[in-house]
Design a protein around this motif. Structure first.
Motif, PDB file in Angstrom:
ATOM      1  N   LEU A 159       0.855  -1.190   0.000  1.00 43.49           N
ATOM      2  CA  LEU A 159       0.000   0.000   0.000  1.00 43.49           C
ATOM      3  C   LEU A 159       0.885   1.231   0.000  1.00 43.49           C
ATOM      4  O   LEU A 159       1.700   1.424   0.908  1.00 43.49           O
ATOM      5  CB  LEU A 159      -0.884   0.009   1.247  1.00 43.49           C
ATOM      6  N   GLY A 160       0.736   2.064  -1.019  1.00 45.15           N
ATOM      7  CA  GLY A 160       1.483   3.314  -1.091  1.00 45.15           C
ATOM      8  C   GLY A 160       0.718   4.409  -0.364  1.00 45.15           C
ATOM      9  O   GLY A 160      -0.497   4.534  -0.527  1.00 45.15           O
ATOM     10  N   PHE A 161       1.433   5.178   0.439  1.00 47.47           N
ATOM     11  CA  PHE A 161       0.846   6.295   1.183  1.00 47.47           C
ATOM     12  C   PHE A 161       1.543   7.578   0.772  1.00 47.47           C
ATOM     13  O   PHE A 161       2.296   7.613  -0.184  1.00 47.47           O
ATOM     14  CB  PHE A 161       0.979   6.069   2.696  1.00 47.47           C
ATOM     15  N   THR A 162       1.340   8.629   1.528  1.00 45.84           N
ATOM     16  CA  THR A 162       1.888   9.934   1.188  1.00 45.84           C
ATOM     17  C   THR A 162       3.392   9.877   0.953  1.00 45.84           C
ATOM     18  O   THR A 162       3.859  10.302  -0.094  1.00 45.84           O
ATOM     19  CB  THR A 162       1.546  10.961   2.280  1.00 45.84           C
ATOM     20  N   ILE A 163       4.178   9.354   1.896  1.00 46.73           N
ATOM     21  CA  ILE A 163       5.628   9.224   1.662  1.00 46.73           C
ATOM     22  C   ILE A 163       6.173   7.880   2.130  1.00 46.73           C
ATOM     23  O   ILE A 163       7.376   7.718   2.269  1.00 46.73           O
ATOM     24  CB  ILE A 163       6.435  10.377   2.309  1.00 46.73           C
ATOM     25  N   SER A 164       5.314   6.918   2.373  1.00 49.53           N
ATOM     26  CA  SER A 164       5.788   5.609   2.811  1.00 49.53           C
ATOM     27  C   SER A 164       4.982   4.515   2.127  1.00 49.53           C
ATOM     28  O   SER A 164       3.985   4.769   1.458  1.00 49.53           O
ATOM     29  CB  SER A 164       5.674   5.468   4.331  1.00 49.53           C
ATOM     30  N   ILE A 165       5.431   3.277   2.324  1.00 48.90           N
ATOM     31  CA  ILE A 165       4.769   2.094   1.776  1.00 48.90           C
ATOM     32  C   ILE A 165       4.671   1.088   2.905  1.00 48.90           C
ATOM     33  O   ILE A 165       5.614   0.926   3.687  1.00 48.90           O
ATOM     34  CB  ILE A 165       5.590   1.495   0.619  1.00 48.90           C
ATOM     35  N   GLU A 166       3.544   0.410   2.998  1.00 47.66           N
ATOM     36  CA  GLU A 166       3.394  -0.671   3.967  1.00 47.66           C
ATOM     37  C   GLU A 166       3.094  -1.954   3.221  1.00 47.66           C
ATOM     38  O   GLU A 166       2.279  -1.964   2.296  1.00 47.66           O
ATOM     39  CB  GLU A 166       2.278  -0.368   4.963  1.00 47.66           C
ATOM     40  N   ILE A 167       3.778  -3.014   3.610  1.00 49.32           N
ATOM     41  CA  ILE A 167       3.490  -4.338   3.072  1.00 49.32           C
ATOM     42  C   ILE A 167       2.746  -5.098   4.159  1.00 49.32           C
ATOM     43  O   ILE A 167       3.214  -5.187   5.298  1.00 49.32           O
ATOM     44  CB  ILE A 167       4.779  -5.061   2.641  1.00 49.32           C
ATOM     45  N   MET A 168       1.561  -5.598   3.806  1.00 46.41           N
ATOM     46  CA  MET A 168       0.683  -6.245   4.784  1.00 46.41           C
ATOM     47  C   MET A 168       0.332  -7.665   4.353  1.00 46.41           C
ATOM     48  O   MET A 168       0.233  -7.957   3.160  1.00 46.41           O
ATOM     49  CB  MET A 168      -0.611  -5.449   4.941  1.00 46.41           C
ATOM     50  N   ASN A 169       0.106  -8.520   5.340  1.00 53.34           N
ATOM     51  CA  ASN A 169      -0.425  -9.854   5.115  1.00 53.34           C
ATOM     52  C   ASN A 169      -1.905  -9.706   4.778  1.00 53.34           C
ATOM     53  O   ASN A 169      -2.646  -9.067   5.527  1.00 53.34           O
ATOM     54  CB  ASN A 169      -0.226 -10.713   6.367  1.00 53.34           C
ATOM     55  N   VAL A 170      -2.349 -10.276   3.668  1.00 60.13           N
ATOM     56  CA  VAL A 170      -3.723 -10.114   3.213  1.00 60.13           C
ATOM     57  C   VAL A 170      -4.714 -10.776   4.170  1.00 60.13           C
ATOM     58  O   VAL A 170      -5.789 -10.234   4.433  1.00 60.13           O
ATOM     59  CB  VAL A 170      -3.889 -10.676   1.781  1.00 60.13           C
ATOM     60  N   VAL A 171      -4.368 -11.927   4.717  1.00 60.15           N
ATOM     61  CA  VAL A 171      -5.297 -12.668   5.574  1.00 60.15           C
ATOM     62  C   VAL A 171      -5.394 -12.070   6.969  1.00 60.15           C
ATOM     63  O   VAL A 171      -6.486 -11.792   7.466  1.00 60.15           O
ATOM     64  CB  VAL A 171      -4.886 -14.161   5.659  1.00 60.15           C
ATOM     65  N   THR A 172      -4.247 -11.818   7.609  1.00 65.36           N
ATOM     66  CA  THR A 172      -4.252 -11.349   9.007  1.00 65.36           C
ATOM     67  C   THR A 172      -4.325  -9.828   9.117  1.00 65.36           C
ATOM     68  O   THR A 172      -4.602  -9.304  10.196  1.00 65.36           O
ATOM     69  CB  THR A 172      -2.988 -11.810   9.741  1.00 65.36           C
ATOM     70  N   ARG A 173      -4.021  -9.131   8.016  1.00 67.87           N
ATOM     71  CA  ARG A 173      -3.954  -7.664   7.980  1.00 67.87           C
ATOM     72  C   ARG A 173      -2.814  -7.109   8.832  1.00 67.87           C
ATOM     73  O   ARG A 173      -2.791  -5.929   9.161  1.00 67.87           O
ATOM     74  CB  ARG A 173      -5.278  -7.029   8.382  1.00 67.87           C
ATOM     75  N   ASP A 174      -1.870  -7.969   9.217  1.00 66.01           N
ATOM     76  CA  ASP A 174      -0.708  -7.529   9.979  1.00 66.01           C
ATOM     77  C   ASP A 174       0.297  -6.877   9.030  1.00 66.01           C
ATOM     78  O   ASP A 174       0.494  -7.334   7.894  1.00 66.01           O
ATOM     79  CB  ASP A 174      -0.019  -8.708  10.670  1.00 66.01           C
ATOM     80  N   MET A 175       0.947  -5.808   9.507  1.00 67.50           N
ATOM     81  CA  MET A 175       1.982  -5.166   8.725  1.00 67.50           C
ATOM     82  C   MET A 175       3.243  -6.020   8.782  1.00 67.50           C
ATOM     83  O   MET A 175       3.707  -6.381   9.861  1.00 67.50           O
ATOM     84  CB  MET A 175       2.283  -3.757   9.235  1.00 67.50           C
ATOM     85  N   ILE A 176       3.790  -6.327   7.627  1.00 71.15           N
ATOM     86  CA  ILE A 176       5.030  -7.094   7.535  1.00 71.15           C
ATOM     87  C   ILE A 176       6.222  -6.153   7.666  1.00 71.15           C
ATOM     88  O   ILE A 176       7.160  -6.421   8.399  1.00 71.15           O
ATOM     89  CB  ILE A 176       5.083  -7.878   6.207  1.00 71.15           C
ATOM     90  N   CYS A 177       6.170  -5.039   6.953  1.00 78.07           N
ATOM     91  CA  CYS A 177       7.224  -4.029   7.058  1.00 78.07           C
ATOM     92  C   CYS A 177       6.742  -2.701   6.498  1.00 78.07           C
ATOM     93  O   CYS A 177       5.795  -2.648   5.722  1.00 78.07           O
ATOM     94  CB  CYS A 177       8.518  -4.474   6.365  1.00 78.07           C
ATOM     95  N   LYS A 178       7.396  -1.650   6.942  1.00 78.04           N
ATOM     96  CA  LYS A 178       7.112  -0.298   6.469  1.00 78.04           C
ATOM     97  C   LYS A 178       8.348   0.197   5.735  1.00 78.04           C
ATOM     98  O   LYS A 178       9.457   0.141   6.264  1.00 78.04           O
ATOM     99  CB  LYS A 178       6.771   0.628   7.635  1.00 78.04           C
ATOM    100  N   LEU A 179       8.142   0.678   4.514  1.00 78.58           N
ATOM    101  CA  LEU A 179       9.245   1.146   3.682  1.00 78.58           C
ATOM    102  C   LEU A 179       9.249   2.664   3.674  1.00 78.58           C
ATOM    103  O   LEU A 179       8.262   3.294   3.297  1.00 78.58           O
ATOM    104  CB  LEU A 179       9.077   0.628   2.253  1.00 78.58           C
ATOM    105  N   GLU A 180      10.354   3.238   4.107  1.00 79.26           N
ATOM    106  CA  GLU A 180      10.473   4.691   4.165  1.00 79.26           C
ATOM    107  C   GLU A 180      11.730   5.114   3.427  1.00 79.26           C
ATOM    108  O   GLU A 180      12.756   4.454   3.522  1.00 79.26           O
ATOM    109  CB  GLU A 180      10.512   5.163   5.614  1.00 79.26           C
TER     110      GLU A 180
END
Length: 91
Positions: free
Chosen positions: A23-44
């Motif tokens: 998921l791309g946001f204003t200045i970061s990206i989050e990679i999430m598990n589709v099933v659990t909705r847990d964030m795997i990592c945040k890319l800055e």
């Protein structure tokens, strides 16, 4: 209600196996598990809005384009930035 309701998401990409989503946001990206909705990592690392994200066919690398005129390559599992290409004029 969508899990993204109220979020400022600018772009979305599913991994080839459809188990994770970037998921791309204003200045970061989050990679999430589709099933659990847990964030795997945040890319800055971008300094302006993220306009595009795409997984490599093997799902191990994520590319992101930003209005800061860079394209960055990331390790999708760890979130480590692998490369930054500068000077692009479009996200």
């Amino acid at each position: 209600m969508s899990i993204l309701a109220g979020w400022n998401v600018t772009c979305v990409a599913y991994s080839p196996d459809c188990k994770t989503v970037a998921l791309g946001f204003t200045i970061s990206i989050e990679i999430m598990n589709v099933v659990t909705r847990d964030m795997i990592c945040k890319l800055e690392g971008h300094t302006d809005g993220v306009g595009s994200v795409a997984f490599a066919p093997d799902g191990k690398t994520l590319a992101s384009g930003s209005w800061d005129k860079t394209v960055k390559l990331w390790d999708a599992a760890s979130g480590a930035q692998m490369s930054s290409l500068e000077g692009h004029t479009r996200a």
